[in-house]
Design an enzyme around this catalytic site. Sequence first.
Site, PDB file in Angstrom:
ATOM      1  N   HIS A   1       0.865  -1.180   0.000  1.00  0.00           N
ATOM      2  CA  HIS A   1       0.000   0.000   0.000  1.00  0.00           C
ATOM      3  C   HIS A   1       0.900   1.228   0.000  1.00  0.00           C
ATOM      4  O   HIS A   1       1.682   1.438   0.930  1.00  0.00           O
ATOM      5  CB  HIS A   1      -0.894  -0.026   1.247  1.00  0.00           C
TER       6      HIS A   1
ATOM      7  N   HIS B   1      -0.432   2.732  11.824  1.00  0.00           N
ATOM      8  CA  HIS B   1       0.528   3.806  11.582  1.00  0.00           C
ATOM      9  C   HIS B   1       0.650   4.738  12.779  1.00  0.00           C
ATOM     10  O   HIS B   1      -0.332   5.004  13.476  1.00  0.00           O
ATOM     11  CB  HIS B   1       0.008   4.594  10.372  1.00  0.00           C
TER      12      HIS B   1
ATOM     13  N   GLU C   1      -2.951  14.448  11.339  1.00  0.00           N
ATOM     14  CA  GLU C   1      -3.814  14.054  10.226  1.00  0.00           C
ATOM     15  C   GLU C   1      -5.279  14.301  10.579  1.00  0.00           C
ATOM     16  O   GLU C   1      -5.842  13.605  11.426  1.00  0.00           O
ATOM     17  CB  GLU C   1      -3.603  12.578   9.880  1.00  0.00           C
TER      18      GLU C   1
ATOM     19  N   HIS D   1      -6.078  12.435  14.065  1.00  0.00           N
ATOM     20  CA  HIS D   1      -5.058  11.561  14.646  1.00  0.00           C
ATOM     21  C   HIS D   1      -3.805  12.413  14.802  1.00  0.00           C
ATOM     22  O   HIS D   1      -3.167  12.798  13.818  1.00  0.00           O
ATOM     23  CB  HIS D   1      -4.807  10.350  13.753  1.00  0.00           C
TER      24      HIS D   1
ATOM     25  N   HIS E   1      -3.052   4.835  14.747  1.00  0.00           N
ATOM     26  CA  HIS E   1      -4.361   4.755  14.087  1.00  0.00           C
ATOM     27  C   HIS E   1      -4.256   3.770  12.922  1.00  0.00           C
ATOM     28  O   HIS E   1      -3.174   3.299  12.577  1.00  0.00           O
ATOM     29  CB  HIS E   1      -4.827   6.131  13.614  1.00  0.00           C
TER      30      HIS E   1
END
Length: 443
Positions: A292, A335, A341, A365, A371
């Site tokens: 990803h 992460h 974010e 976050h 998260h």
Amino acid sequence: MASLKYMAGFGNEFSSEDPSCPGSLPKGQNNPQICPYGLYAEQLSGSAFTCPRYNNKRSWFYRIVPSVLHKPFNSIPQGNLSYNWDEINPDPNQLRWLPFKIHKASEKMVDFVTGLHTLCGAGDVRSRNGLAIHIYACNTSMENKSFYNSDGDFLLVPQKGNLLITTEFGKMLVEPNEICVIQQGMHFSVQVFEETRGYILEIFASHFELPDLGPIGANGLANPRDFKVPVAWYENRKVPTGFTVISKFQGKLFAAQQAFSPFNVVAWHGNYTPYKYNLQDFMVINSVSFDHADPSIFTVLTAKSTRPGVAIADFVIFPPRWGVADNTFRPPYYHRNCMSEFMGLIKGHYEAKEEGFLPGGGSLHSIMTPHGPDAECFEKASKADLKPERVADKTMAFMFESSFNMTVTKWGLETCNCLDKNYSKCWQPLKNNFNPNWKPNAK
């Protein structure tokens, strides 16, 4: 109202004149002794005069009367606009908000300015360093009223309802799934047609620009030609009852009265303009092998800091696309990040949290707060048949990402009554799947 017209391109030198006044744009010089049609020349500077040519920003207006013709400014109520990051203790928890409330017109008449609510931010407007995130929620148009931001640039992300934005440069109709940027010092007024809601990213330093493409090459992400700039439109309108000009200055609101509309620019030229962009025009870059890719590949606009590669703020989207990665957990990975974010949802269902994260809501976050996908998403994606599939169809989620450590306002944590106190529960069903007897060929 004249039909809406646009010019295309990002960061270019533009020139425009209202077709009813041909020749209103002076030829060969910016400030002639006498301007055509008896107009006044006025410059709007978005950068220091001595900036290098490649990032020097300014536009010239040719207007019926200059903008200086107003009475003194006086302080007006702030509402829920705030830049006090110390009014409440910081909160490192994962935070999520249900859709932010919009008052019905029958309950309370709220226009764009009175409907501004500061959710979080960091830095200082006086030293021009930092950012803020606001929610706008309104139900009525600004009548004989305009607004300009002395502190920085606004990036508007409509989620519900169209905005007809009148600026000194002309008019822009901005719909959900589009964005617009109103840069520092530009007068604008917002007309709405229904209960209306959206998100605002405000930056105090620098301006938004397209991210560098690096190894991607010459094409991809947001293309400059897809950004739209308004064409000159003016009104020569006297307002005997008074036209209110609102300035946001050092984080406070001030109002001044004048007897005419400020949207009296007959012609203009320059590279410092408002602009809009349709998110469906974004050219997605994605993995076609495995893993990803980092969300930075979805950056539409960035506001650079003085540190190379570190942004004051990035505007990132997660648009419809194909997922084809082999042997990969395809949703976002778990992460912890050195950036803050904030995510919002314009429409649809975000792939990593299909329940609870709703259009018109948001999540934050903070720096180094862990998260990632909820338990349901993890189970589903871990067992999925990895064939090519459409991701985020009929969905548009976005992220305001910043290197600043943002603090949530009292309105965001308490007053708005939208905070989802059950958010952390979405991860609690995650299981311990560790198997010490695992073999390489075992599934």
